[in-house]
Motif scaffolding. Structure first.
Motif, PDB file in Angstrom:
ATOM      1  N   LEU A 314       0.659  -1.151  -0.018  1.00 62.50           N
ATOM      2  CA  LEU A 314       0.048   0.063  -0.042  1.00 62.50           C
ATOM      3  C   LEU A 314       0.838   1.298   0.006  1.00 62.50           C
ATOM      4  O   LEU A 314       0.285   2.335  -0.264  1.00 62.50           O
ATOM      5  CB  LEU A 314      -0.957  -0.091   1.148  1.00 62.50           C
ATOM      6  CG  LEU A 314      -1.856  -1.103   1.277  1.00 62.50           C
ATOM      7  CD1 LEU A 314      -2.738  -1.019   2.631  1.00 62.50           C
ATOM      8  CD2 LEU A 314      -2.702  -1.240   0.155  1.00 62.50           C
ATOM      9  N   VAL A 315       2.045   1.034   0.457  1.00 65.68           N
ATOM     10  CA  VAL A 315       3.015   2.500   0.475  1.00 65.68           C
ATOM     11  C   VAL A 315       4.377   1.978  -0.040  1.00 65.68           C
ATOM     12  O   VAL A 315       5.144   1.288   0.461  1.00 65.68           O
ATOM     13  CB  VAL A 315       3.193   2.858   1.958  1.00 65.68           C
ATOM     14  CG1 VAL A 315       4.140   4.091   2.080  1.00 65.68           C
ATOM     15  CG2 VAL A 315       1.857   2.896   2.851  1.00 65.68           C
ATOM     16  N   PRO A 316       4.586   2.340  -1.280  1.00 63.41           N
ATOM     17  CA  PRO A 316       5.566   2.067  -1.742  1.00 63.41           C
ATOM     18  C   PRO A 316       6.952   2.619  -1.295  1.00 63.41           C
ATOM     19  O   PRO A 316       6.868   3.802  -0.695  1.00 63.41           O
ATOM     20  CB  PRO A 316       5.456   3.043  -3.162  1.00 63.41           C
ATOM     21  CG  PRO A 316       4.041   3.155  -3.488  1.00 63.41           C
ATOM     22  CD  PRO A 316       3.331   3.052  -2.037  1.00 63.41           C
ATOM     23  N   GLY A 317       7.999   1.745  -1.040  1.00 66.60           N
ATOM     24  CA  GLY A 317       9.011   2.133  -0.424  1.00 66.60           C
ATOM     25  C   GLY A 317       9.084   1.995   0.998  1.00 66.60           C
ATOM     26  O   GLY A 317      10.219   1.931   1.823  1.00 66.60           O
ATOM     27  N   ARG A 318       8.003   1.599   1.743  1.00 68.61           N
ATOM     28  CA  ARG A 318       7.906   1.216   2.948  1.00 68.61           C
ATOM     29  C   ARG A 318       8.321  -0.392   3.214  1.00 68.61           C
ATOM     30  O   ARG A 318       7.762  -1.073   2.510  1.00 68.61           O
ATOM     31  CB  ARG A 318       6.418   1.489   3.682  1.00 68.61           C
ATOM     32  CG  ARG A 318       6.284   1.298   5.359  1.00 68.61           C
ATOM     33  CD  ARG A 318       5.077   1.499   5.637  1.00 68.61           C
ATOM     34  NE  ARG A 318       4.975   1.602   7.071  1.00 68.61           N
ATOM     35  CZ  ARG A 318       3.973   1.298   7.654  1.00 68.61           C
ATOM     36  NH1 ARG A 318       2.749   1.140   7.223  1.00 68.61           N
ATOM     37  NH2 ARG A 318       4.076   1.289   9.286  1.00 68.61           N
TER      38      ARG A 318
END
Length: 332
Positions: A314-318
């Protein structure tokens, strides 16, 4: 390892450095009569009980983590019996905004009661990985027995519960006790790992004690899978040095896709710098199933931070469930 003034980004600071940084990082006993006790019913008379000084953020945790990683692990299988004389010990460790259980192994003597020895290590020793922690005090008395009905009974003195903590850490500390006791019993062949195992905790010989002021010990306990780390690196150990390649990475994890991501970053002057390489590794059991992962690396000599994590869909890079270790590759 880095000093408090040069703690690695993403690593815990050293004790006393203030707020934590983001997480970085068979011997069988013969069975007897069906109603009798099997294994050893042993009480350790321990002296020199000292309380540990804990950092403030070790004793608290957010009421809502907002992380999907905390709901991924749905089962917690027992360890398998082994002839190796090692003690499985579970510790608490932070990952993102949550606190999970991580396991390490320690040597033991063949004559030690495995459950008592593992619990005593958990309550008295320090983790090998400095990012892990425990809030138990050394008990003045500690005993363990196993019944033919697959019930482990522990008898712990009240002085083991001296630390102050919130509900979330108290729940996890009690689970730490349950996981360590069941792991030690399973590895020693004291219980039937194919059947459900329960842990009854007595305090000074009595039931109903309110552990850490939050958890009533009034009924048998079982492993809570929600507290198992969704990703942890078993090998290499934090701070280890290797002179031969490949560097063999082994761990345990779960992800919605059945795939974990990893990275290897340079460590220069006590600081994590540029990323040297990245990749992915599959969990053989597939999506949403806890399993072991393995992969090999062949980096040139130097110090590195190895990270393994779940990519947040849901959160790119997380990076969810992040665990990492510092490892050095030396000249052969």
């Amino acid at each position: 390892m880095a000093s408090p003034s040069t703690a690695l980004p993403g690593r815990h600071g050293a004790p006393g450095s203030g707020a934590r940084r983001e997480r970085r990082a068979s011997r069988r006993f013969p069975a007897v009569d069906g109603l009798a006790i099997i294994g050893l019913s042993l009480t350790l008379a321990l002296t020199g009980c000292t309380e540990k000084i804990s950092e403030q953020d070790d004793v608290t945790m957010p009421t809502s983590t907002g992380s999907t990683a905390s709901t991924l692990v749905t089962s917690a299988p027992l360890e398998t019996a082994t002839a190796a004389q090692t003690l499985p010990v579970y510790w608490l460790g932070r990952s993102n905004d949550d606190v999970f259980l991580f396991r390490e192994f320690f040597p033991t003597a063949a004559t030690d009661d495995p459950i008592v020895a593992a619990l005593h290590t958990m309550m008295s020793a320090k983790p090998s990985d400095q990012d892990y922690f425990s809030l138990w005090n050394t008990p003045s008395r500690l005993g363990a027995s196993v019944s033919a009905k697959n019930v482990i009974t522990l008898d712990v003195s009240a002085d083991a519960f001296g630390q102050k903590m919130d509900q979330g850490i108290a729940d996890r500390s009690v689970s730490q006790l349950v996981y360590t006791a069941t792991a030690a019993a399973a590895m020693a062949g004291l219980i039937d790992a194919s059947s459900a195992v329960q842990v009854t905790v007595l305090v000074d010989g009595h039931t109903g004690f309110n552990a850490f002021g939050h958890v009533p010990l009034d009924k048998p306990l079982t492993r809570n899978p929600a507290f198992v780390a969704p990703v942890w690196i078993i090998d290499p150990a934090n701070g280890s040095t290797y002179r031969t390649l490949p560097l063999k990475v082994k761990g345990q994890g779960v992800s919605p896709t059945g795939t974990l991501a990893w990275s290897l970053s340079h460590v220069k002057g006590g600081e994590v710098s540029d990323t040297y390489m990245t990749g992915t590794v599959s969990i053989p059991q597939g999506p949403n199933e806890l399993g072991e992962f393995n992969f090999n690396l062949v980096p040139p000599p130097g110090s590195y931070q190895l990270s393994v994590y779940i990519v947040d869909p849901l959160v790119p890079g997380r990076q969810l469930g992040l665990d990492n270790k510092i490892v050095t590759i030396s000249q052969p």
